[in-house]
Design a protein around this motif. Structure first.
Motif, PDB file in Angstrom:
ATOM      1  N   GLN A 128       1.014  -1.148   0.000  1.00  0.00           N
ATOM      2  CA  GLN A 128      -0.042  -0.133   0.050  1.00  0.00           C
ATOM      3  C   GLN A 128       0.916   1.439  -0.139  1.00  0.00           C
ATOM      4  O   GLN A 128       1.876   1.380   0.696  1.00  0.00           O
ATOM      5  N   TYR A 147       8.306   1.790  -7.546  1.00  0.00           N
ATOM      6  CA  TYR A 147       7.371   2.131  -8.255  1.00  0.00           C
ATOM      7  C   TYR A 147       7.745   3.119  -9.350  1.00  0.00           C
ATOM      8  O   TYR A 147       8.785   3.898  -9.098  1.00  0.00           O
ATOM      9  N   ASN A 192       2.738   3.223 -10.220  1.00  0.00           N
ATOM     10  CA  ASN A 192       2.640   1.800 -10.775  1.00  0.00           C
ATOM     11  C   ASN A 192       3.611   0.994 -10.264  1.00  0.00           C
ATOM     12  O   ASN A 192       4.977   1.112 -10.428  1.00  0.00           O
ATOM     13  N   ARG A 193       3.308  -0.290  -9.959  1.00  0.00           N
ATOM     14  CA  ARG A 193       3.796  -1.311  -9.269  1.00  0.00           C
ATOM     15  C   ARG A 193       4.861  -2.126 -10.248  1.00  0.00           C
ATOM     16  O   ARG A 193       5.686  -2.694  -9.814  1.00  0.00           O
ATOM     17  N   GLU A 249      -5.077   3.367 -16.248  1.00  0.00           N
ATOM     18  CA  GLU A 249      -5.521   2.007 -15.804  1.00  0.00           C
ATOM     19  C   GLU A 249      -4.401   1.122 -15.069  1.00  0.00           C
ATOM     20  O   GLU A 249      -4.480   0.457 -14.076  1.00  0.00           O
ATOM     21  N   PRO A 250      -3.120   1.261 -15.568  1.00  0.00           N
ATOM     22  CA  PRO A 250      -2.005   0.685 -15.012  1.00  0.00           C
ATOM     23  C   PRO A 250      -1.650   0.962 -13.539  1.00  0.00           C
ATOM     24  O   PRO A 250      -0.720   0.465 -13.027  1.00  0.00           O
ATOM     25  N   TYR A 251      -2.024   2.459 -13.295  1.00  0.00           N
ATOM     26  CA  TYR A 251      -1.575   2.774 -12.090  1.00  0.00           C
ATOM     27  C   TYR A 251      -2.403   2.313 -10.834  1.00  0.00           C
ATOM     28  O   TYR A 251      -3.592   2.150 -10.926  1.00  0.00           O
ATOM     29  N   ASP A 252      -1.748   1.972  -9.916  1.00  0.00           N
ATOM     30  CA  ASP A 252      -2.395   1.316  -8.738  1.00  0.00           C
ATOM     31  C   ASP A 252      -2.743   2.241  -7.422  1.00  0.00           C
ATOM     32  O   ASP A 252      -3.588   1.839  -6.710  1.00  0.00           O
ATOM     33  N   TYR A 253      -2.150   3.171  -7.281  1.00  0.00           N
ATOM     34  CA  TYR A 253      -2.268   4.184  -6.338  1.00  0.00           C
ATOM     35  C   TYR A 253      -2.378   5.766  -6.895  1.00  0.00           C
ATOM     36  O   TYR A 253      -1.559   6.126  -7.781  1.00  0.00           O
TER      37      TYR A 253
END
Length: 125
Positions: free
Chosen positions: A1, A32, A99-100, A110-114
């Motif tokens: 997280q 990231y 982005n992980r 869309e590819p970004y996680d946070y």
């Protein structure tokens, strides 16, 4: 997280400069790739710039190339967006995103996680 907090937005006249910062907390920041996006009222969120985990690779939207510079300081867990020669059409809420996949300079959301909460940039003519 990962938690992301943007700062540095504000009101500036056309031709002026601002530097946005995005401070990260949580998992190791250097894991990231990071990106900046913006969203103007009534418009979709659009890509601005991205940077790889090491800072060695960057990519820019054509609309900001030559005016904006993305950089990062992994020791400070912070990514920056230096914005010069600002134009009224740069007015938007600016968001940073993580982005992980550390080497993937994604240009779509869309590819970004946070995501951060955003900071308003207003450029007056």
């Amino acid at each position: 997280q990962v938690q992301l907090v943007e700062s540095g937005g504000g009101l500036v006249q056309a031709g002026g400069s601002l530097r946005l910062s995005c401070a990260a907390s949580g998992r190791p920041f250097s894991s990231y790739a990071m990106g900046w996006f913006r969203q103007a009222p009534g418009k979709e969120r659009e890509f601005v710039a991205a940077i790889s985990w090491s800072g060695g690779n960057t990519y820019y939207a054509d609309s900001v190339k030559g005016r904006f510079t993305i950089s990062r300081d992994n020791a400070k867990n912070t990514v920056y967006l230096q914005m010069n020669s600002l134009k009224p059409e740069d007015t938007a809420v600016y968001y940073c995103a993580a982005n992980r996949k550390p080497g993937y300079l994604a240009t779509m959301p869309e590819p970004y996680d946070y995501w951060g909460q955003g900071t308003q940039v207003t450029v007056s003519s």
